[in-house]
Design a protein around this motif. Sequence first.
Motif, PDB file in Angstrom:
ATOM      1  N   SER A 118       0.848  -1.190   0.000  1.00  0.00           N
ATOM      2  CA  SER A 118       0.000   0.000   0.000  1.00  0.00           C
ATOM      3  C   SER A 118       0.880   1.234   0.000  1.00  0.00           C
ATOM      4  O   SER A 118       2.010   1.200   0.496  1.00  0.00           O
ATOM      5  CB  SER A 118      -0.932   0.011   1.218  1.00  0.00           C
ATOM      6  N   ASN A 119       0.367   2.295  -0.557  1.00  0.00           N
ATOM      7  CA  ASN A 119       1.121   3.537  -0.663  1.00  0.00           C
ATOM      8  C   ASN A 119       0.851   4.414   0.550  1.00  0.00           C
ATOM      9  O   ASN A 119      -0.224   4.351   1.142  1.00  0.00           O
ATOM     10  CB  ASN A 119       0.708   4.275  -1.935  1.00  0.00           C
ATOM     11  N   SER A 120       1.820   5.223   0.925  1.00  0.00           N
ATOM     12  CA  SER A 120       1.576   6.171   2.003  1.00  0.00           C
ATOM     13  C   SER A 120       0.711   7.307   1.463  1.00  0.00           C
ATOM     14  O   SER A 120       0.818   7.687   0.295  1.00  0.00           O
ATOM     15  CB  SER A 120       2.897   6.730   2.544  1.00  0.00           C
ATOM     16  N   GLU A 121      -0.135   7.835   2.315  1.00  0.00           N
ATOM     17  CA  GLU A 121      -1.113   8.838   1.878  1.00  0.00           C
ATOM     18  C   GLU A 121      -0.447  10.058   1.252  1.00  0.00           C
ATOM     19  O   GLU A 121      -0.929  10.603   0.259  1.00  0.00           O
ATOM     20  CB  GLU A 121      -1.966   9.267   3.072  1.00  0.00           C
ATOM     21  N   CYS A 168       1.763   0.559  -9.561  1.00  0.00           N
ATOM     22  CA  CYS A 168       3.042   0.040  -9.054  1.00  0.00           C
ATOM     23  C   CYS A 168       3.616   0.866  -7.906  1.00  0.00           C
ATOM     24  O   CYS A 168       4.616   0.480  -7.312  1.00  0.00           O
ATOM     25  CB  CYS A 168       4.064  -0.035 -10.190  1.00  0.00           C
ATOM     26  N   HIS A 169       2.997   2.023  -7.604  1.00  0.00           N
ATOM     27  CA  HIS A 169       3.423   2.919  -6.524  1.00  0.00           C
ATOM     28  C   HIS A 169       4.746   3.615  -6.805  1.00  0.00           C
ATOM     29  O   HIS A 169       5.307   4.263  -5.924  1.00  0.00           O
ATOM     30  CB  HIS A 169       3.532   2.177  -5.182  1.00  0.00           C
ATOM     31  N   ASN A 188       2.180  10.239  -0.500  1.00  0.00           N
ATOM     32  CA  ASN A 188       2.775   9.988  -1.816  1.00  0.00           C
ATOM     33  C   ASN A 188       1.747   9.697  -2.901  1.00  0.00           C
ATOM     34  O   ASN A 188       2.101   9.599  -4.075  1.00  0.00           O
ATOM     35  CB  ASN A 188       3.755   8.813  -1.734  1.00  0.00           C
ATOM     36  N   VAL A 189       0.479   9.543  -2.524  1.00  0.00           N
ATOM     37  CA  VAL A 189      -0.558   9.177  -3.494  1.00  0.00           C
ATOM     38  C   VAL A 189      -0.633  10.134  -4.687  1.00  0.00           C
ATOM     39  O   VAL A 189      -0.714   9.695  -5.837  1.00  0.00           O
ATOM     40  CB  VAL A 189      -1.934   9.061  -2.797  1.00  0.00           C
ATOM     41  N   PRO A 190      -0.589  11.466  -4.474  1.00  0.00           N
ATOM     42  CA  PRO A 190      -0.704  12.363  -5.637  1.00  0.00           C
ATOM     43  C   PRO A 190       0.485  12.317  -6.583  1.00  0.00           C
ATOM     44  O   PRO A 190       0.409  12.838  -7.689  1.00  0.00           O
ATOM     45  CB  PRO A 190      -0.810  13.758  -4.991  1.00  0.00           C
ATOM     46  N   PHE A 191       1.590  11.702  -6.152  1.00  0.00           N
ATOM     47  CA  PHE A 191       2.814  11.750  -6.945  1.00  0.00           C
ATOM     48  C   PHE A 191       3.263  10.386  -7.452  1.00  0.00           C
ATOM     49  O   PHE A 191       4.354  10.262  -7.997  1.00  0.00           O
ATOM     50  CB  PHE A 191       3.956  12.356  -6.112  1.00  0.00           C
ATOM     51  N   SER A 192       2.457   9.360  -7.257  1.00  0.00           N
ATOM     52  CA  SER A 192       2.917   8.026  -7.623  1.00  0.00           C
ATOM     53  C   SER A 192       1.861   7.246  -8.392  1.00  0.00           C
ATOM     54  O   SER A 192       0.678   7.571  -8.356  1.00  0.00           O
ATOM     55  CB  SER A 192       3.324   7.246  -6.366  1.00  0.00           C
TER      56      SER A 192
END
Length: 212
Positions: A190-193, A203-204, A195-199
């Motif tokens: 899971s992605n950290s919150e 694949c994250h 980093n969501v707008p930038f990844s």
Amino acid sequence: MKNDDYSDVVMAALHVLEESGSLPNIERENKCEKRSDKYREEGNIAFKVGDVNRVLEFYNRALMFAPKNSRAIQLAYSNRSAILFKMGQFRACLIDVETCCKLGCPTDIESKLIKRKNEATVRSEMENLSANLLTGYFKDCFKFDFKSNTPIRCASSDIEVMKGDAFKVVAAKDIKVGTPLALEDSFVSSNSEKNVPFSCHYCHKMSEPDTM
């Protein structure tokens, strides 16, 4: 089909849609300084209430509609650099600041932009130093040089599988405390919150700042 090239199928489907009039009419949206200003103002309002993801979305839209070489595009880059700084994306912030300066930074925001650039440069250098230290540390932590276990490919030959009433994994020899025994890719991630707008949602992987 003998290969994975579906271009002929896609073009055939497109032709059918065009002939039947089923293809949706997609209107082209042109650059518009007023719309760019509107989105930038909406971003400013969201900035005041701290909704950073919405701010970034509005400033991106402001950039999309800003005409080339306009004041709107200069302000959009400047404003986006501010929210990127607030979100801790210092490299991306610096790129937007540099872009704004290359486009001819408005004199009324020049001093503010220079201050942001200096602060982002310091933060970025500190971030790079920390990242390099962590990379060196974890590189040794996850160094896993071992003879592979035949039944369990991701595991060391220091362990073995025993069959009885049930399968169980046991030590094949005396194992020193702290010795890595297995290493495999995660099944779920899971992605950290932040980093969501930038990844990438799939694949994250983090996007490059200059491709946002």
